[in-house]
Write a protein that holds these residues in place. Sequence first.
Motif, PDB file in Angstrom:
ATOM      1  N   LEU A   1       0.762  -1.379   0.013  1.00  0.00           N
ATOM      2  CA  LEU A   1      -0.105   0.039   0.066  1.00  0.00           C
ATOM      3  C   LEU A   1       0.889   1.209  -0.266  1.00  0.00           C
ATOM      4  O   LEU A   1       1.903   1.425   0.608  1.00  0.00           O
ATOM      5  CB  LEU A   1      -0.919   0.106   1.260  1.00  0.00           C
ATOM      6  CG  LEU A   1      -1.806  -1.194   1.579  1.00  0.00           C
ATOM      7  CD1 LEU A   1      -2.600  -0.992   2.927  1.00  0.00           C
ATOM      8  CD2 LEU A   1      -2.904  -1.169   0.255  1.00  0.00           C
ATOM      9  N   TYR A   2       0.521   2.227  -0.726  1.00  0.00           N
ATOM     10  CA  TYR A   2       1.150   3.730  -0.886  1.00  0.00           C
ATOM     11  C   TYR A   2       0.284   4.487  -0.420  1.00  0.00           C
ATOM     12  O   TYR A   2      -0.744   4.671  -0.968  1.00  0.00           O
ATOM     13  CB  TYR A   2       1.852   3.713  -2.106  1.00  0.00           C
ATOM     14  CG  TYR A   2       2.419   2.394  -2.713  1.00  0.00           C
ATOM     15  CD1 TYR A   2       3.619   2.069  -2.071  1.00  0.00           C
ATOM     16  CD2 TYR A   2       1.968   1.820  -3.848  1.00  0.00           C
ATOM     17  CE1 TYR A   2       4.327   0.938  -2.722  1.00  0.00           C
ATOM     18  CE2 TYR A   2       2.614   0.777  -4.423  1.00  0.00           C
ATOM     19  CZ  TYR A   2       3.883   0.384  -3.676  1.00  0.00           C
ATOM     20  OH  TYR A   2       4.492  -0.793  -4.339  1.00  0.00           O
ATOM     21  N   PHE A   3       0.685   5.490   0.347  1.00  0.00           N
ATOM     22  CA  PHE A   3      -0.138   6.750   0.617  1.00  0.00           C
ATOM     23  C   PHE A   3       0.645   8.177   0.410  1.00  0.00           C
ATOM     24  O   PHE A   3       1.731   8.415   0.116  1.00  0.00           O
ATOM     25  CB  PHE A   3      -0.499   6.718   2.066  1.00  0.00           C
ATOM     26  CG  PHE A   3      -1.295   5.503   2.690  1.00  0.00           C
ATOM     27  CD1 PHE A   3      -2.798   5.473   2.216  1.00  0.00           C
ATOM     28  CD2 PHE A   3      -0.705   4.361   2.774  1.00  0.00           C
ATOM     29  CE1 PHE A   3      -3.283   4.567   2.655  1.00  0.00           C
ATOM     30  CE2 PHE A   3      -1.588   3.351   3.205  1.00  0.00           C
ATOM     31  CZ  PHE A   3      -3.053   3.491   3.127  1.00  0.00           C
ATOM     32  N   ALA A   4      -0.133   9.199   0.292  1.00  0.00           N
ATOM     33  CA  ALA A   4       0.207  10.617   0.199  1.00  0.00           C
ATOM     34  C   ALA A   4       1.068  10.643  -1.137  1.00  0.00           C
ATOM     35  O   ALA A   4       0.868   9.993  -2.213  1.00  0.00           O
ATOM     36  CB  ALA A   4       0.796  11.063   1.399  1.00  0.00           C
ATOM     37  N   TRP A   5       2.333  11.289  -1.118  1.00  0.00           N
ATOM     38  CA  TRP A   5       3.120  11.403  -2.299  1.00  0.00           C
ATOM     39  C   TRP A   5       3.817  10.192  -2.625  1.00  0.00           C
ATOM     40  O   TRP A   5       4.247  10.260  -3.979  1.00  0.00           O
ATOM     41  CB  TRP A   5       3.946  12.948  -2.228  1.00  0.00           C
ATOM     42  CG  TRP A   5       4.880  12.847  -0.901  1.00  0.00           C
ATOM     43  CD1 TRP A   5       4.777  13.495   0.247  1.00  0.00           C
ATOM     44  CD2 TRP A   5       6.163  11.969  -0.708  1.00  0.00           C
ATOM     45  NE1 TRP A   5       5.898  13.243   1.143  1.00  0.00           N
ATOM     46  CE2 TRP A   5       6.643  12.518   0.355  1.00  0.00           C
ATOM     47  CE3 TRP A   5       6.849  10.971  -1.499  1.00  0.00           C
ATOM     48  CZ2 TRP A   5       7.870  11.806   0.982  1.00  0.00           C
ATOM     49  CZ3 TRP A   5       8.004  10.186  -1.024  1.00  0.00           C
ATOM     50  CH2 TRP A   5       8.647  10.781   0.222  1.00  0.00           C
TER      51      TRP A   5
ATOM     52  N   ARG B   1       2.281   7.562  -3.070  1.00  0.00           N
ATOM     53  CA  ARG B   1       1.184   7.136  -4.032  1.00  0.00           C
ATOM     54  C   ARG B   1       1.141   7.748  -5.385  1.00  0.00           C
ATOM     55  O   ARG B   1       1.214   7.161  -6.339  1.00  0.00           O
ATOM     56  CB  ARG B   1      -0.256   7.067  -3.150  1.00  0.00           C
ATOM     57  CG  ARG B   1      -1.578   6.689  -4.226  1.00  0.00           C
ATOM     58  CD  ARG B   1      -2.598   6.868  -3.502  1.00  0.00           C
ATOM     59  NE  ARG B   1      -2.795   7.890  -2.667  1.00  0.00           N
ATOM     60  CZ  ARG B   1      -2.976   9.136  -3.113  1.00  0.00           C
ATOM     61  NH1 ARG B   1      -3.156   9.319  -4.577  1.00  0.00           N
ATOM     62  NH2 ARG B   1      -3.269  10.242  -2.452  1.00  0.00           N
TER      63      ARG B   1
ATOM     64  N   ALA C   1       2.807  -1.292   4.138  1.00  0.00           N
ATOM     65  CA  ALA C   1       2.535   0.221   3.800  1.00  0.00           C
ATOM     66  C   ALA C   1       3.680   0.970   3.709  1.00  0.00           C
ATOM     67  O   ALA C   1       4.654   0.765   4.736  1.00  0.00           O
ATOM     68  CB  ALA C   1       1.340   0.662   4.599  1.00  0.00           C
TER      69      ALA C   1
ATOM     70  N   PHE D   1       4.780   5.076   3.626  1.00  0.00           N
ATOM     71  CA  PHE D   1       4.006   6.424   3.337  1.00  0.00           C
ATOM     72  C   PHE D   1       4.873   7.530   3.901  1.00  0.00           C
ATOM     73  O   PHE D   1       6.128   7.206   4.617  1.00  0.00           O
ATOM     74  CB  PHE D   1       2.710   6.313   3.993  1.00  0.00           C
ATOM     75  CG  PHE D   1       2.831   5.558   5.559  1.00  0.00           C
ATOM     76  CD1 PHE D   1       3.205   6.343   6.513  1.00  0.00           C
ATOM     77  CD2 PHE D   1       2.304   4.534   5.630  1.00  0.00           C
ATOM     78  CE1 PHE D   1       3.290   5.629   7.890  1.00  0.00           C
ATOM     79  CE2 PHE D   1       2.124   3.828   6.869  1.00  0.00           C
ATOM     80  CZ  PHE D   1       2.446   4.449   8.003  1.00  0.00           C
TER      81      PHE D   1
END
Lengths: 83, 83, 153, 153
Positions: free
Chosen positions: B4-8, B10, B75, B77
Amino acid sequence: MRLLYFAWLRSKIGLAEESVEPPAGVTDVAGLVEWLRGRGPGYADALANLAVVKVAVNQEYVPFDHPVGPGDEVALFPPVTGG
Amino acid sequence: MRLLYFAWLRSKIGLAEESVEPPAGVTDVAGLVEWLRGRGPGYADALANLAVVKVAVNQEYVPFDHPVGPGDEVALFPPVTGG
Amino acid sequence: MAVRVQEADFDMGAELAALSAGNRRVGALASFVGLVRDMHVDGDGQPVSAMTLEHYPGMTERQLEAIEAEARARWPLEDCLVIHRYGRLEPGDRIVLVACASPHRDAAFEACRFLMDWLKTKAPFWKLEETPEGRRWVEARDSDTAAAERWQG
Amino acid sequence: MAVRVQEADFDMGAELAALSAGNRRVGALASFVGLVRDMHVDGDGQPVSAMTLEHYPGMTERQLEAIEAEARARWPLEDCLVIHRYGRLEPGDRIVLVACASPHRDAAFEACRFLMDWLKTKAPFWKLEETPEGRRWVEARDSDTAAAERWQG
């Protein structure tokens, strides 16, 4: 001079407020307290231990050596417990 | 292994999540990151500076030497900015 | 004890009243509400017209529950509540509510501040600001990390 | 800025919302509500069925305004509010609300705590508790005086 008493000072003295004309020799809070003590056993009891008596003159906290005069509003009360 | 990748991270990688099967040599987060960097310029850019990358394995924060295996949810992030 | 992650706004009065309702041991209720400002957090003068809060569903609740359990272990709390919103928010909108009910005011204040400090550094939320120059991800602040570190050790 | 001394209860949600309404610089809203407990403050196990709050009309407002002005001089506050009730209150009833709105959470938290500490030691209120053994005036606590002294000098 207008005097106000609150909480247990009021109960012990038996009055919420009164107007007094202390003798000319009464020039500060300490002198006023001394004079009040002589006015009856309720006053003497209420003012026996000044470590638990706070004073306000004209609605500002003051120490016992603060001057008092005829037009002043002087309040005597225990340490506060609000909040 | 679910990634899973989040914010920038992603945005740079261009994916919110993916399922991968890294080679057997990938046994910890550091190895996984090294392998991901080789998957394309987006990954390489997103993972260039690990000082601003945080990792959670199965929803718990872990250091880069934490082991990862086939069933894990990993993940990646940036440092959080909620509140 | 309750932790909620939601897109909708919350009713401050109702939430706070519920924390002490029926519990006569609660003498102190400290709370904090974070709101969206119209200016970037670091005060660089950049106006912010809106922000979007992204989060990691699942891990968010887990982290908030862990933070709350830690607060309850450290202070004598009768109840506590964390609500954190996600999605698009505009200046003036509420982002987060933290509230702690205790017999004692020091415990209520300290726990509330502890929860906010940890939430800022541990809860997996990210803010994307909308400015006249475009969108940008808010960077984590060293002062928040320092604030959270006060509670360690 | 507002200071209110009143017999009536207050609406927490409405009061808190008003503090940041229309002001997009407010990022942090810290608040504190004090409630009547069913037990004596010093924890001597004496149950309290009700209390009456007496105050010194005129001086109360004056002291609260002075305390609030001091808080506003010390911290960057956008707004702040103190409401203190008087009269007869029962366990679970709200006594006091203090709330501070600021761009920054540290300022909001600190100012709120400062106001509570000073209010406990400076605002002319006295509590008369009703217990199974009769009425008694609550005594001032050394810990409150110590808390207020932290802010001096």
